[in-house]
Design a protein around this motif. Structure first.
Motif, PDB file in Angstrom:
ATOM      1  N   GLN A 421      67.547  73.779 -29.171  1.00  0.00           N
ATOM      2  CA  GLN A 421      66.445  73.688 -30.134  1.00  0.00           C
ATOM      3  C   GLN A 421      66.819  72.726 -31.265  1.00  0.00           C
ATOM      4  O   GLN A 421      66.004  71.888 -31.682  1.00  0.00           O
ATOM      5  N   TYR A 424      66.704  69.085 -30.158  1.00  0.00           N
ATOM      6  CA  TYR A 424      65.311  68.614 -30.117  1.00  0.00           C
ATOM      7  C   TYR A 424      64.785  68.360 -31.525  1.00  0.00           C
ATOM      8  O   TYR A 424      64.120  67.357 -31.789  1.00  0.00           O
ATOM      9  N   VAL A 431      61.142  65.208 -27.344  1.00  0.00           N
ATOM     10  CA  VAL A 431      60.037  66.072 -26.896  1.00  0.00           C
ATOM     11  C   VAL A 431      58.705  65.437 -27.250  1.00  0.00           C
ATOM     12  O   VAL A 431      58.641  64.506 -28.053  1.00  0.00           O
ATOM     13  N   ASP A 432      57.634  65.956 -26.621  1.00  0.00           N
ATOM     14  CA  ASP A 432      56.307  65.408 -26.903  1.00  0.00           C
ATOM     15  C   ASP A 432      55.727  65.979 -28.186  1.00  0.00           C
ATOM     16  O   ASP A 432      55.008  65.306 -28.914  1.00  0.00           O
ATOM     17  N   SER A 433      55.995  67.268 -28.423  1.00  0.00           N
ATOM     18  CA  SER A 433      55.415  67.885 -29.609  1.00  0.00           C
ATOM     19  C   SER A 433      56.307  69.031 -30.044  1.00  0.00           C
ATOM     20  O   SER A 433      57.206  69.448 -29.310  1.00  0.00           O
ATOM     21  N   ASP A 436      56.520  71.946 -27.693  1.00  0.00           N
ATOM     22  CA  ASP A 436      57.459  71.920 -26.560  1.00  0.00           C
ATOM     23  C   ASP A 436      58.735  72.675 -26.901  1.00  0.00           C
ATOM     24  O   ASP A 436      59.332  73.336 -26.036  1.00  0.00           O
ATOM     25  N   ILE A 437      59.169  72.556 -28.150  1.00  0.00           N
ATOM     26  CA  ILE A 437      60.390  73.256 -28.570  1.00  0.00           C
ATOM     27  C   ILE A 437      60.137  74.760 -28.541  1.00  0.00           C
ATOM     28  O   ILE A 437      60.946  75.535 -28.027  1.00  0.00           O
ATOM     29  N   THR A 438      58.979  75.141 -29.079  1.00  0.00           N
ATOM     30  CA  THR A 438      58.620  76.558 -29.076  1.00  0.00           C
ATOM     31  C   THR A 438      58.614  77.091 -27.643  1.00  0.00           C
ATOM     32  O   THR A 438      59.182  78.144 -27.357  1.00  0.00           O
ATOM     33  N   SER A 439      57.971  76.345 -26.747  1.00  0.00           N
ATOM     34  CA  SER A 439      57.884  76.792 -25.349  1.00  0.00           C
ATOM     35  C   SER A 439      59.270  76.881 -24.728  1.00  0.00           C
ATOM     36  O   SER A 439      59.559  77.796 -23.955  1.00  0.00           O
ATOM     37  N   PHE A 440      60.139  75.931 -25.088  1.00  0.00           N
ATOM     38  CA  PHE A 440      61.493  75.957 -24.540  1.00  0.00           C
ATOM     39  C   PHE A 440      62.242  77.227 -24.945  1.00  0.00           C
ATOM     40  O   PHE A 440      62.952  77.838 -24.157  1.00  0.00           O
TER      41      PHE A 440
ATOM     42  N   HIS B 136      46.858  74.663 -31.842  1.00  0.00           N
ATOM     43  CA  HIS B 136      48.101  74.404 -31.105  1.00  0.00           C
ATOM     44  C   HIS B 136      48.249  75.427 -29.985  1.00  0.00           C
ATOM     45  O   HIS B 136      48.701  76.551 -30.231  1.00  0.00           O
ATOM     46  N   ASP B 138      50.398  75.924 -27.821  1.00  0.00           N
ATOM     47  CA  ASP B 138      51.756  76.416 -27.598  1.00  0.00           C
ATOM     48  C   ASP B 138      52.267  77.303 -28.720  1.00  0.00           C
ATOM     49  O   ASP B 138      53.385  77.794 -28.663  1.00  0.00           O
TER      50      ASP B 138
END
Lengths: 497, 205
Positions: A421, A424, A431-433, A436-440, B136, B138
């Motif tokens: 994290q 990133y 990352v794209d957004s 993406d970090i949250t999802s990771f 958002h 996500d």
């Protein structure tokens, strides 16, 4: 047993020096039994409450609709209630219980007017209950580690003053000339805490300083609660129980003096590493980074001292619960402290700051180190206070493995997730957004919840065992409850003394 | 190491040492910072409005700080400016009007020190607080629906009722209206701007 006494000698109680000594220790234990039990039971109550708050907060990370419409269970509040219950409820009450018992034992004197401590325990727990209620009800201050609203903290301070004073008075009545390592740590902790807490309360809640000086006071306080309150109390326990169970003295008294004073000197300054890159003067942060790195000295000295004491006796970990918890704690102390010194380096901090890595680190410290040290201490103290043994070795085994594997999983998951994290976040082009970090991180946060459930299982096993030992009848004669029935007699003898 | 006075003095002086260094000297150094006058005569940073100060209280009692930091680190350190969380670092003077510091230690969500400049649209903040996944998908930020009121429409609809709620829209004949607490919180968020210059903020380190 080379010089066995004659038959008449052997049945005369006064002839056995251990009998007189044990009677004296029994009397000392008796004088401090009630306060230690009250603080222990309070600690366990808060441990369970804190575990549930923690689990709830953890679940909310990957299930955002979980109790979403209850303001008092919202993320910020429940997470803060978790922190404050485990810090001021569980850890502090357990630390006080262990410190009071150790202080009486090591000063070889009984606790005088123990009722004052019961009053203090009531004040502390009422104050804390009001404080936690205040946090959940929406009065929290959002000043990290000092979230309890200002209307509850004076109560905590008064309660603490009684406790600290009584322990120091006990030390003044000591009957032996030798002062043990554990006693310095306890005394130092007892003196540090009120100054820290009082100063921080005044400078942040009652007469707040202006601007980001507040943040400096905040982290001076918060990190010192770890370094100058919990760490000395945990070290006091480990310094006593490891040699005690092994039946041999600590390797070097002088190394422990050196470690004590270097810790006193360096830990103080370390807290500002929480503000690296923040809006405070760079020189303060640099001083904090230097102090954090210098902490390597006391930590390695302590590790060396404990390790050399343990050498040749690692086999005893197989059967002694006290030793197993204490050694787990001592090893965690070394590891987490070295990790902390690393994390204070600007280049590492750039990545780990603001991530789950830090959360993993704090649980490594407060749980794998301090909490495990308290478990080990309580496993030793309770049977001696209650004059009966732990009813179930199986429950101790469940407790150890559930919490050890639980916190191990917790640390590994958050350390890996937090590091990635951080990579990133340091370089957005990876990352794209932000999403993406949250999802990771999400799968890792699910693993964290699972480890929380494991820890809960361990705590339930411990609480059942404590309830059973409280309910059991005193035994006339008993041997310690050990993990394995096939232990050698030498070990049993050492554990009994 | 045999007597109480030695431990007492040692303990006192070690703590006094760090308190002097970490608290007292910084307090002397920058504890009384004043606002700075810009070339056009305006004073920075601007004071918080009454509503924004109330909003800070909401920010504090909900514990926003535990997922959102409130500081922008210097360009080149930690990617803060690359994320667009601010064009410059935040410095001590930026905080002098704020009664309680919430610098934060966690970024489960993005930094908010400059959020009013990044997202100046109040409507966006209301819907985001109501359900962050509307903007958002996500996001794991919990919905703060308890900062809003679901009302039956009687007569004219409320002028500030939330719109664009998608599948979160209330049933026909109902509307979602921000409470006073939501208004205050959004006022505080919108007040968080680093869109002015301070001399020390431009310094290279």
């Amino acid at each position: 047993m080379s010089n066995s006494p004659s038959l008449t000698e052997s049945i005369r109680p006064g002839a056995d020096p251990h009998v007189a000594e044990r009677a004296r220790l029994g009397e000392i234990d008796e004088s401090v039994r009630l306060p230690v039990l009250v603080f222990t039971i309070a600690a366990l109550f808060w441990l369970m409450v804190g575990t549930l708050f923690g689990l709830l907060a953890s679940f909310k990370f990957h299930n955002y609709e979980f109790f979403a419409d209850a303001a008092w269970l919202s993320m910020g509040r429940i997470r803060t209630a978790h922190l404050n219950t485990v810090i001021y409820g569980w850890s502090t009450c357990a630390g006080i219980a262990v410190a009071l018992w150790l202080m009486c034992r090591l000063s070889r004197t009984r606790m005088r007017h123990a009722n004052i401590l019961i009053v203090a325990a009531i004040f502390w727990n009422v104050g804390l209950t009001v404080g936690i209620y205040g946090i959940l009800a929406g009065d929290m201050t959002s000043i990290e580690w000092l979230e309890i609203p200002g209307y509850a903290t004076p109560l905590l301070f008064i309660a603490y003053a009684c406790i600290g004073l009584w322990a120091i008075i006990t030390f003044r009545f000591r009957t032996n000339s030798h002062v043990y390592v554990s006693q310095w740590y306890i005394l130092a902790a007892l003196l540090w805490f009120p100054w820290l807490y009082g100063t921080a309360q005044i400078m942040l809640i009652f007469e707040p300083v202006r601007g980001t000086v507040q943040s400096l006071v905040n982290w001076w306080f918060a990190h010192n609660v770890l370094g100058l309150w919990f760490t000395p109390l945990g070290l006091a326990a480990v310094y006593y129980f490891i040699p005690k169970v092994l039946g041999k003295p600590i390797h070097s008294y002088y190394l422990s003096i050196l470690a004590f004073w270097t810790l006193a000197l360096f830990y103080n300054w370390a807290g500002v590493h929480h503000l690296i890159g923040g809006p405070v003067p760079a020189w303060v942060i640099s001083a904090g980074v230097v102090a954090s790195v210098m902490m390597v000295i006391p930590v390695l000295i302590t590790a060396l001292n404990h390790h050399v004491t343990m050498v040749g006796s690692f086999g005893m970990l197989k059967w002694s619960p006290v030793l197993r918890f204490s050694v787990f704690a001592a090893m965690s102390y070394t590891a987490v402290s070295l990790q902390g010194s690393m994390m204070a380096l600007r280049s590492v901090n750039e990545i780990t700051s603001f991530t789950h890595f830090t959360v993993g680190h704090s649980h490594w410290g407060m749980y794998a180190w301090f909490t495990m040290a308290m478990f080990g201490a309580l496993y030793y103290i309770m049977p001696r206070l209650l004059k009966r043994e732990w009813p179930s070795a199986t429950l101790i085994r469940v407790h150890f493995w559930a919490v050890a594997l639980g916190v191990g999983t917790y640390i590994v998951a958050l350390t890996i997730a937090g590091w990635i994290q951080g990579l990133y976040m340091t370089d957005p082009s990876r990352v794209d957004s932000f999403g993406d970090i949250t999802s990771f991180t999400l799968p890792w946060l699910v693993v964290r919840s699972i480890s929380g459930v494991m820890i809960l299982i361990g705590h339930v096993a411990f609480v059942i065992n404590v309830a059973l030992i409280l309910a059991a009848k005193p035994a006339k004669e008993s041997a310690p409850t050990l993990f394995s029935e096939t232990s050698d007699d030498l070990g049993k003898e050492a554990a009994r003394s | 190491m045999k007597s109480l006075p030695v431990i007492f003095l040692g303990v006192f002086f070690t703590l006094a040492f760090s308190w002097t260094g970490v608290v007292l000297i910084p307090q002397q150094q920058f504890g009384a910072l004043e606002r700075q006058e810009a070339d056009d005569g305006t004073m920075h940073p601007a004071p918080l409005s009454g509503l924004a100060t109330q909003g800070l209280q909401v920010y504090l009692d909900l514990g926003c700080v535990y997922c959102h930091s409130h500081q922008v680190r210097r360009p080149g350190f930690g990617g803060d400016t690359e994320w667009g969380w601010g064009d410059r670092q935040s410095v001590a003077r930026d905080y002098i009007n704020q009664p309680v510091m919430v610098l934060g230690t966690m970024r489960t969500g993005p930094d908010l020190k400059n959020v009013g400049d990044r997202i100046p649209d109040a409507g966006w903040h209301y819907t985001h607080l109501y359900d962050s996944r509307l903007s958002h998908p996500d996001s794991i930020m919990p919905p703060y629906r308890f900062l809003f009121e679901k009302r039956k429409i009687t007569g004219e609809p409320h002028p500030r009722a939330l719109s664009g709620l998608g599948d979160q829209a209330p049933p026909e004949g109902y509307e979602i209206v921000p409470t006073r607490r939501a208004d205050a919180l959004v006022a505080f968020l919108l007040s968080q701007r680093l869109n002015y210059d301070l001399e020390e903020a431009q310094r290279e380190f």
